[in-house]
Each structure stands twice: as structure tokens, then as C-alpha cells.
Design a protein around this motif. Structure first.
Motif, PDB file in Angstrom:
ATOM      1  N   PRO A  50       0.821  -1.214   0.000  1.00 46.81           N
ATOM      2  CA  PRO A  50       0.000   0.000   0.000  1.00 46.81           C
ATOM      3  C   PRO A  50       0.857   1.267   0.000  1.00 46.81           C
ATOM      4  N   ILE A  51       1.243   1.720  -1.162  1.00 42.57           N
ATOM      5  CA  ILE A  51       2.093   2.901  -1.286  1.00 42.57           C
ATOM      6  C   ILE A  51       1.217   4.085  -1.683  1.00 42.57           C
ATOM      7  N   LEU A  52       1.249   5.121  -0.866  1.00 45.27           N
ATOM      8  CA  LEU A  52       0.459   6.317  -1.124  1.00 45.27           C
ATOM      9  C   LEU A  52       1.338   7.398  -1.728  1.00 45.27           C
ATOM     10  N   ALA A  53       0.752   8.208  -2.611  1.00 47.49           N
ATOM     11  CA  ALA A  53       1.452   9.351  -3.198  1.00 47.49           C
ATOM     12  C   ALA A  53       0.965  10.615  -2.520  1.00 47.49           C
ATOM     13  N   PHE A  54       1.871  11.540  -2.245  1.00 49.33           N
ATOM     14  CA  PHE A  54       1.470  12.827  -1.677  1.00 49.33           C
ATOM     15  C   PHE A  54       1.955  13.941  -2.590  1.00 49.33           C
ATOM     16  N   GLY A  59       6.605  16.473  -3.707  1.00 51.12           N
ATOM     17  CA  GLY A  59       5.704  15.336  -3.796  1.00 51.12           C
ATOM     18  C   GLY A  59       6.455  14.031  -3.906  1.00 51.12           C
ATOM     19  N   GLY A  60       5.900  12.995  -3.289  1.00 51.49           N
ATOM     20  CA  GLY A  60       6.594  11.716  -3.289  1.00 51.49           C
ATOM     21  C   GLY A  60       5.692  10.595  -2.847  1.00 51.49           C
ATOM     22  N   TYR A  61       6.252   9.656  -2.058  1.00 46.17           N
ATOM     23  CA  TYR A  61       5.539   8.428  -1.745  1.00 46.17           C
ATOM     24  C   TYR A  61       5.720   8.044  -0.277  1.00 46.17           C
ATOM     25  N   ARG A  62       4.747   7.279   0.213  1.00 43.84           N
ATOM     26  CA  ARG A  62       4.770   6.814   1.598  1.00 43.84           C
ATOM     27  C   ARG A  62       4.227   5.395   1.638  1.00 43.84           C
ATOM     28  N   LEU A  63       4.911   4.515   2.367  1.00 40.73           N
ATOM     29  CA  LEU A  63       4.444   3.151   2.569  1.00 40.73           C
ATOM     30  C   LEU A  63       3.450   3.163   3.715  1.00 40.73           C
TER      31      LEU A  63
END
Length: 334
Positions: A50-54, A59-63
Motif C-alpha cells: 500500500p504505497i500512497l502518493a502525496f 511530492g513523493g511516496y509513503r508506505l
């Protein structure tokens, strides 16, 4: 450029090391383009991560947490630490997770590289209880989870509790209580709650609780008598243990599971705050002795109070730092 499979593992490893990663920084660390980062993130999502983009300037990604447990990636030290923790839990935890911990350890061991498997195979842990104490009763982990969930959700807990029949031989109705705290004392798990039927505060042994579903309505927590959980619990058991008579009492929050701490804090009160976080209150004959005892847990901690305990930690820190600088260098070193 590394192969796709190796690159995906590298990306996953980076995502696990910090909460958020700017896309540009990920591309720089992996020596790939931002477009390739986006494609690799999509591939990991397809594998269940479940990788979310912000959005934003960076801007980047969060696990993130997901509905299912995807495959995990550990570095060598994390894998060894996990194996040791599981082996410790498999010997004696008091939380009814010994068998599950043993199965998890076997699963981890099977996929370990030979160099790591050898390291954990050389470690054999045998649990030895204090001779003067009997080990606490086993508590089903599902019961602890049900109680903890009701505490955190502030929902009335319905449960069966001995005796199961009244004086006329009729089955007793389930107990109804507003759960406030799940604690350990003397190697046993207890629920501190407001008993709705008896309109009074009670402590229930968790190993005797059989939760019923569904839980009751939500409630607004009452204030414990005196407003102090530790004072309340120790007053219930005074005479069973003399820990409450020590002159120095300190409170800390440890980054460790309550089950792990309770095995080594017979004379303290342990309150679960989360899966890997708990509140511990201990007493001692001196503040320095108390600080040294708390240091045995080898975990990050937050000192809640009092100021005397913080000052004791500061004194020990200075002493340990001085002792470390006085160590003579081994021969042949500079």
C-alpha cells in the motif's frame, strides 16, 4: 541500471526506512528517472504494497498500512533482532502467543540466508522463573486483543467471569463494565474497569475473562479514584507485594510491547499503550537505582516523571560517558 527485480527490492527497502520520500530523492538514490520511480511504485502496488502518493513541492511516496500483510523486507540486523524477539516470546510471554511465536520464528528461519540462520541457531533461550514466584497463568492472545480494543474504542465490554452460576444454580448473566486499562501486576494480566452492575471500580483477571460480542455502547471514561492508575492498582494488591512501600516511584513510557516488559517487571505496573509501546511504573530504594533498573530494558523511553528520576538519568549519563572515555585503547590501536 540494476535489473527490475533488484531495483524493486531497493525501492521497497528505502520506503521502509522513513515515513515519506520525495520522488526526486528516490530517483537520485536509485539512479533512475522519476518516471521509472512511478512505474516501479505501480509494480509494488500490484504486489500488494500500500504505497500512497502525496502532492506538493516535494511530492513523493509513503508506505502505508494496508488490509493485508504483504511480503516484508528486512536488513540483516532487523532479521536477527526479529528472530531473537520471537524466540524470547516463544519461551514464555504470559500472553498466550508462545505457539504462534514459534511458528513465526520457523517461517523467518526458513527464508534466512545461511549466514544469518547460523547466527540465530547459536542462540538458545531457556526461560527460568524466579524460584519464589509461580509463573502467571496463560492468557489467550485473542482475549487480550479484545480487551485492548474495547479500552481504546471506549466501548462497554460484555464478558463471562467466574462463578458461572448463582446461589440457586442458575447461570449468571454476563458482566458489563467500562474498560479503562489493561495492566500487568506480578506476572498476571488485569483489566481495570468500572463495573456497571455493581457501580464500583473492579480489577478482573484477564485469564478468567471470556469476552462476548458485540460490545456495548461507547462511554465517556470516568476518573479513577485519586486520578492515579498506579496508586489504584497497588492499593488493590497491597499486602501481596511490598513494592508500594519503596520511597522512590517513577513512571516511563517504553518502546516495547507490554507483554515483553511485564516478564521483567514483577514489582511494577505495566499498561499497554499500543502494539510496541507501554507505560511502566516501578519503585525502588533510590532514584539512581530506579534509573539503572529501567535502563535494563534497552529501549527508547520517555520519562513521565518525576523530576528526580530525570535527574538520576542525567547523573548516570554523565557517569557512563566518563567511564567510556577512560577506557584504555587496546594495544596496537591509536
Amino acid at each position: 541500471m540494476p535489473k527490475t527485480s533488484a531495483r524493486l527490492l531497493s525501492l521497497l527497502s528505502l520506503l521502509q526506512t522513513r515515513r515519506e520520500w520525495p520522488g526526486a530523492l528516490l530517483a537520485e538514490r536509485l539512479e533512475i528517472s522519476p518516471r521509472t520511480v512511478r512505474r516501479d511504485v505501480d509494480r509494488l502496488r500490484e504486489l500488494g504494497y500500500p504505497i500512497l502518493a502525496f502532492k506538493g513541492p516535494d511530492g513523493g511516496y509513503r508506505l502505508d498500512a494496508g488490509a493485508e500483510l504483504p511480503p516484508l523486507l528486512f536488513d540483516d540486523e532487523q532479521a536477527v533482532a526479529l528472530a531473537i524477539a520471537l524466540q524470547t516470546a516463544a519461551t514464555s510471554s504470559g500472553a498466550g502467543i508462545e505457539e504462534a511465536a514459534a511458528r513465526a520464528l520457523n517461517t523467518i528461519r526458513q527464508v534466512m540466508p545461511a549466514r544469518l540462520r547460523h547466527r540465530i541457531d547459536t542462540l538458545q533461550i531457556t526461560a527460568v522463573e524466579r524460584p519464589a514466584r509461580r509463573p502467571g497463568p496463560q492468557v489467550d492472545s485473542g482475549v487480550l486483543m479484545a480487551i485492548s480494543a474495547a479500552v481504546h474504542a471506549r466501548e462497554v465490554l460484555r464478558f463471562d467471569y467466574p462463578p458461572g452460576v448463582d446461589d440457586d444454580g442458575m447461570p449468571t448473566p454476563p458482566r458489563r463494565a467500562q474498560p479503562h486499562h489493561l495492566v500487568t501486576w506480578g506476572g498476571r494480566w488485569y483489566l481495570v474497569a468500572w463495573d456497571l452492575d455493581r457501580e464500583d471500580w473492579r480489577t478482573f483477571r484477564a485469564d478468567r475473562i471470556t469476552p462476548r460480542t458485540p460490545t456495548g455502547p461507547r462511554f465517556t471514561p470516568r476518573e479513577l479514584p485519586g486520578g492515579d492508575l498506579v496508586a489504584f492498582v497497588t492499593s488493590k494488591f497491597r499486602g501481596v507485594d511490598s513494592a508500594g512501600n519503596w520511597p522512590c516511584r517513577g513512571e516511563v513510557i517504553l518502546d516495547l510491547p507490554a507483554a515483553a516488559v511485564s516478564r521483567f517487571a514483577y514489582d511494577g505496573v505495566v499498561e499497554e499503550l499500543g502494539p510496541n509501546r507501554c507505560r511502566l511504573v516501578l519503585t525502588s530504594w533510590s532514584w539512581t537505582g530506579l534509573a539503572a533498573t529501567l535502563g535494563r530494558f534497552d529501549a527508547d523511553m520517555e520519562v513521565v516523571g518525576p523530576a528526580e528520576l530525570k535527574n538520576a538519568f542525567a547523573r548516570l549519563a554523565r557517569r557512563y560517558a566518563s567511564a567510556a572515555t577512560d577506557i584504555a585503547a587496546p594495544p596496537g590501536t591509536e
